[in-house]
Design an enzyme around this catalytic site. Structure first.
Site, PDB file in Angstrom:
ATOM      1  NE  ARG A  58      -4.038   1.872   2.280  1.00  9.16           N
ATOM      2  CZ  ARG A  58      -4.317   2.635   3.337  1.00  9.16           C
ATOM      3  NH1 ARG A  58      -3.655   2.463   4.470  1.00  9.16           N
ATOM      4  NH2 ARG A  58      -5.264   3.543   3.257  1.00  9.16           N
ATOM      5  CG  HIS A  62      -1.560   5.388  -0.202  1.00  6.63           C
ATOM      6  ND1 HIS A  62      -2.260   5.926   0.854  1.00  6.63           N
ATOM      7  CD2 HIS A  62      -2.398   4.482  -0.771  1.00  6.63           C
ATOM      8  CE1 HIS A  62      -3.466   5.360   0.922  1.00  6.63           C
ATOM      9  NE2 HIS A  62      -3.570   4.477  -0.041  1.00  6.63           N
ATOM     10  CG  ASP A  63       5.969   7.013  -3.670  1.00 12.84           C
ATOM     11  OD1 ASP A  63       5.897   8.259  -3.586  1.00 12.84           O
ATOM     12  OD2 ASP A  63       6.932   6.422  -4.194  1.00 12.84           O
ATOM     13  CB  VAL A  66       0.535  11.579  -3.947  1.00 13.92           C
ATOM     14  CG1 VAL A  66       0.557  13.055  -3.588  1.00 13.92           C
ATOM     15  CG2 VAL A  66      -0.727  10.911  -3.403  1.00 13.92           C
ATOM     16  CG  ASP A  70       7.619  11.647  -5.756  1.00 15.55           C
ATOM     17  OD1 ASP A  70       6.930  10.924  -4.983  1.00 15.55           O
ATOM     18  OD2 ASP A  70       7.336  12.830  -5.989  1.00 15.55           O
ATOM     19  CB  SER A  72       6.226  12.519  -2.328  1.00 14.05           C
ATOM     20  OG  SER A  72       5.229  11.735  -2.953  1.00 14.05           O
ATOM     21  CD  GLU A  79       2.678  12.549  -0.908  1.00 14.98           C
ATOM     22  OE1 GLU A  79       3.413  13.242  -1.621  1.00 14.98           O
ATOM     23  OE2 GLU A  79       2.568  11.315  -1.026  1.00 14.98           O
ATOM     24  CG  ASN A  85      -1.438   8.684   3.177  1.00  9.53           C
ATOM     25  OD1 ASN A  85      -1.921   7.657   2.699  1.00  9.53           O
ATOM     26  ND2 ASN A  85      -0.801   9.579   2.448  1.00  9.53           N
ATOM     27  CG  HIS A 184      -8.308  -3.844  -1.035  1.00  2.00           C
ATOM     28  ND1 HIS A 184      -9.330  -2.934  -1.211  1.00  2.00           N
ATOM     29  CD2 HIS A 184      -7.193  -3.098  -0.828  1.00  2.00           C
ATOM     30  CE1 HIS A 184      -8.847  -1.699  -1.119  1.00  2.00           C
ATOM     31  NE2 HIS A 184      -7.552  -1.771  -0.890  1.00  2.00           N
TER      32      HIS A 184
HETATM   33  C1  HEM Z   1      -9.528   1.355  -5.681  1.00  2.00           C
HETATM   34  C2  HEM Z   1      -9.290   2.307  -4.830  1.00  2.00           C
HETATM   35  C3  HEM Z   1      -8.825   2.012  -3.430  1.00  2.00           C
HETATM   36  C4  HEM Z   1      -9.409   2.443  -2.291  1.00  2.00           C
HETATM   37  C5  HEM Z   1     -10.633   3.324  -2.171  1.00  2.00           C
HETATM   38  C6  HEM Z   1      -8.646   1.878  -1.192  1.00  2.00           C
HETATM   39  C7  HEM Z   1      -8.919   2.104   0.136  1.00  2.00           C
HETATM   40  C8  HEM Z   1      -8.316   1.436   1.177  1.00  2.00           C
HETATM   41  C9  HEM Z   1      -8.688   1.569   2.563  1.00  2.00           C
HETATM   42  C10 HEM Z   1      -9.760   2.502   3.103  1.00  2.00           C
HETATM   43  C11 HEM Z   1      -7.913   0.720   3.272  1.00  2.00           C
HETATM   44  C12 HEM Z   1      -7.956   0.504   4.778  1.00  2.00           C
HETATM   45  C13 HEM Z   1      -7.099   1.552   5.481  1.00  2.00           C
HETATM   46  C14 HEM Z   1      -7.354   1.601   6.970  1.00  2.00           C
HETATM   47  O1  HEM Z   1      -8.463   1.285   7.381  1.00  2.00           O
HETATM   48  O2  HEM Z   1      -6.423   2.001   7.715  1.00  2.00           O
HETATM   49  C15 HEM Z   1      -7.043   0.052   2.350  1.00  2.00           C
HETATM   50  C16 HEM Z   1      -6.110  -0.886   2.694  1.00  2.00           C
HETATM   51  C17 HEM Z   1      -5.244  -1.457   1.808  1.00  2.00           C
HETATM   52  N1  HEM Z   1      -5.094  -1.115   0.486  1.00  2.00           N
HETATM   53 FE1  HEM Z   1      -6.382  -0.054  -0.616  1.00  2.00          FE
HETATM   54  N2  HEM Z   1      -7.624   1.137  -1.690  1.00  2.00           N
HETATM   55  C18 HEM Z   1      -7.688   1.190  -3.063  1.00  2.00           C
HETATM   56  C19 HEM Z   1      -6.793   0.617  -3.938  1.00  2.00           C
HETATM   57  C20 HEM Z   1      -5.654  -0.041  -3.562  1.00  2.00           C
HETATM   58  C21 HEM Z   1      -4.573  -0.373  -4.437  1.00  2.00           C
HETATM   59  C22 HEM Z   1      -4.497   0.011  -5.913  1.00  2.00           C
HETATM   60  C23 HEM Z   1      -3.647  -1.048  -3.686  1.00  2.00           C
HETATM   61  C24 HEM Z   1      -2.310  -1.591  -4.097  1.00  2.00           C
HETATM   62  C25 HEM Z   1      -1.974  -1.922  -5.324  1.00  2.00           C
HETATM   63  C26 HEM Z   1      -4.174  -1.143  -2.352  1.00  2.00           C
HETATM   64  C27 HEM Z   1      -3.584  -1.814  -1.320  1.00  2.00           C
HETATM   65  C28 HEM Z   1      -4.108  -1.884  -0.042  1.00  2.00           C
HETATM   66  C29 HEM Z   1      -3.608  -2.793   0.975  1.00  2.00           C
HETATM   67  C30 HEM Z   1      -2.584  -3.877   0.752  1.00  2.00           C
HETATM   68  C31 HEM Z   1      -4.312  -2.497   2.146  1.00  2.00           C
HETATM   69  C32 HEM Z   1      -4.106  -3.123   3.536  1.00  2.00           C
HETATM   70  C33 HEM Z   1      -2.985  -2.363   4.228  1.00  2.00           C
HETATM   71  C34 HEM Z   1      -2.628  -2.876   5.605  1.00  2.00           C
HETATM   72  O3  HEM Z   1      -3.170  -3.850   6.088  1.00  2.00           O
HETATM   73  O4  HEM Z   1      -1.742  -2.226   6.222  1.00  2.00           O
HETATM   74  N3  HEM Z   1      -5.369  -0.492  -2.300  1.00  2.00           N
HETATM   75  N4  HEM Z   1      -7.303   0.517   1.083  1.00  2.00           N
END
Ligand code: HEM
Length: 313
Positions: A58, A62-63, A66, A70, A72, A79, A85, A184
Site C-alpha cells: 500500500r 500511495h506513493d 501522489v 518519488d 514523497s 502527505e 494516510n 485487497h
Molecule cells: C480502488 C481504490 C482504493 C481504495 C478506495 C482503497 C482504500 C483502502 C482503505 C480505506 C484501506 C484501509 C485503510 C485503513 O483502514 O487504515 C485500504 C487498505 C489497503 N489497500 Fe487499498 N484502496 C484502493 C486501492 C488499492 C490499491 C491500488 C492497492 C495496491 C496496489 C491497495 C492496497 C491496499 C492494501 C494492501 C491495504 C491493507 C494495508 C494494511 O493492512 O496495512 N489499495 N485501502
C-alpha cells in the site's frame, strides 16, 4: 504544422531518453547487492508480521498516486498527514531499516522510491503472489503535498465512476484498476472505513455484516480503529479469493463491492474472469503494478537520492 510535428518528434525523443534511463539493471554495477538486501528486509519483516506485506504494498500505491513514484509519501509531515494516510499507513520503520542496510553497502546510490517499488513486489511474492521485473532508476522528490494527497488518493466511499476517473487520471484502465484493487486480497481495514457499509448498505452478505458489526459498533467514535480483514477467506494470502468474495457480496469496503454490484457493466466481467482464473488475476496484477510503478518517475538530473527516506537531503 511543421513545427508542431517537430515538437511531437522532440517529445517522443525525450520520452525515449527518459525511459532509457530507467532499467532493470540500473544498480547492477553501482550497488549489486541492492535487490537482495531489500528482499531480505522484506522477508524478515513479513515473517515477524504477516500484515507487513500488505502495508508495504500500500505504501508504494500511495506513493505513486501522489506526484508519481518519488517516495514523497515517506517524507515526514505533508502527505503522511493526508486523510487516507494518517493513522493508517504502516511500514515506514521497515523501509527506514532497509534503506539503512542499503546505505551501508552503497552510499547515496539507491533511491527510496526504488526501494518502495522493489519492496512492494517482494511483499507480494512473500505472501504467495506473482513476481514481476521492476525497472529501476526512479529518484526521490524533495517535496510532498498533503493537499495533493487528499485530492489524488481514492477514498473508500467513491462510486465506480469516480474510481475509474481517479485511475484513468494516472493512465490506468478498467482492467488495471480492478486488478490493483485485488491487492485487497491481503491486509486490514479500520472500522471507520467500512462502518457505513455495515449499517446502511444492502449489497452485503448478512452473515459478514453480523460478524463485522461485533467489532465495529454503529456509533461514530466507538471502535473506529478496530481492524477487520479485507479478504474474509484468506486474509494473509495473495490469491483471487477477494474476487470470489465480491461475487458473494462479501467485499469489506464500499469501493470494493461497487466494482461488482454497482458497476453498471463497467467491471463485472473483469471480476468474473479473475474470480474463475487465478493466473489471469496474477498476470493482470503484475502488469498493472509495472504500469503503476512507472507513473511520473523523477529521472536524473531531476530529483535526488535521499540519504534518509523521511527527509530531503
Ligand atoms: C480502488 C481504490 C482504493 C481504495 C478506495 C482503497 C482504500 C483502502 C482503505 C480505506 C484501506 C484501509 C485503510 C485503513 O483502514 O487504515 C485500504 C487498505 C489497503 N489497500 Fe487499498 N484502496 C484502493 C486501492 C488499492 C490499491 C491500488 C492497492 C495496491 C496496489 C491497495 C492496497 C491496499 C492494501 C494492501 C491495504 C491493507 C494495508 C494494511 O493492512 O496495512 N489499495 N485501502
Amino acid at each position: 504544422m511543421a513545427s508542431s510535428s517537430l515538437s511531437v518528434v522532440l517529445l517522443l525523443c525525450l520520452a525515449a531518453v527518459a525511459s532509457a534511463q530507467m532499467s532493470t539493471t540500473f544498480y547492477d554495477a553501482s550497488c549489486p547487492g541492492a535487490q537482495a538486501t531489500i528482499k531480505n528486509g522484506v522477508v524478515a519483516a513479513v515473517s515477524s508480521d504477516p500484515r507487513m506485506a500488505a502495508s508495504l504494498l500500500r505504501l508504494h500505491f500511495h506513493d505513486c498516486f501522489v506526484q508519481g513514484c518519488d517516495a514523497s509519501v515517506l517524507l515526514a509531515g505533508n502527505e503522511r498527514n493526508a486523510f487516507g494516510n494518517v493513522g493508517s499507513l504502516r511500514g515506514f520503520d521497515v523501509i527506514d531499516q532497509i534503506k539503512s542496510n542499503v546505505e551501508q553497502a552503497c552510499k547515496r546510490t539507491v533511491s527510496c522510491a526504488d526501494i518502495l517499488a522493489v519492496a512492494a513486489r517482494d511483499s507480494v511474492v512473500a505472501v504467495g503472489g506473482p513476481s514481476w521485473t521492476v525497472s529501476l532508476g526512479r529518484r526521490d522528490s524533495d517535496t510532498a503535498s498533503e493537499t495533493l494527497a487528499n485530492h489524488d488518493l481514492p477514498a473508500p466511499s467513491l462510486s465506480v465512476t469516480d474510481l475509474i476517473t481517479r485511475f484513468a487520471a494516472k493512465g490506468l484502465n478498467h482492467t488495471d484498476m480492478v486488478a490493483l484493487s485485488g491487492a485487497h486480497t491481503i491486509g486490514r481495514a479500520q472500522c471507520k472505513n467500512f462502518r457505513t457499509r455495515l449499517y446502511s448498505e444492502e449489497n452485503i452478505d448478512p452473515a459478514l455484516a453480523t460478524s463485522r458489526k461485533a467489532t465495529c459498533p454503529q456509533l461514530t467514535g466507538s471502535g473506529d480503529s478496530n481492524l477487520a480483514p479485507l479478504d474474509d477467506t484468506t486474509p494473509d494470502m495473495f490469491d483471487n479469493a477477494y474476487f470470489v468474495n465480491l461475487k458473494l457480496n462479501k467485499g469489506l469496503l464500499h469501493s470494493d463491492q461497487v466494482l461488482y454490484t454497482l458497476a453498471g457493466g463497467a467491471t463485472e466481467d473483469i471480476i468474473d474472469g479473475f474470480a474463475s482464473n487465478q493466473d489471469a488475476f496474477n498476470n493482470a496484477f503484475a502488469a498493472a503494478m509495472v504500469k503503476m510503478g512507472n507513473i511520473s518517475p523523477l529521472i536524473f538530473p531531476q530529483g535526488q537520492v535521499r540519504r534518509i527516506c523521511s527527509r530531503a537531503n
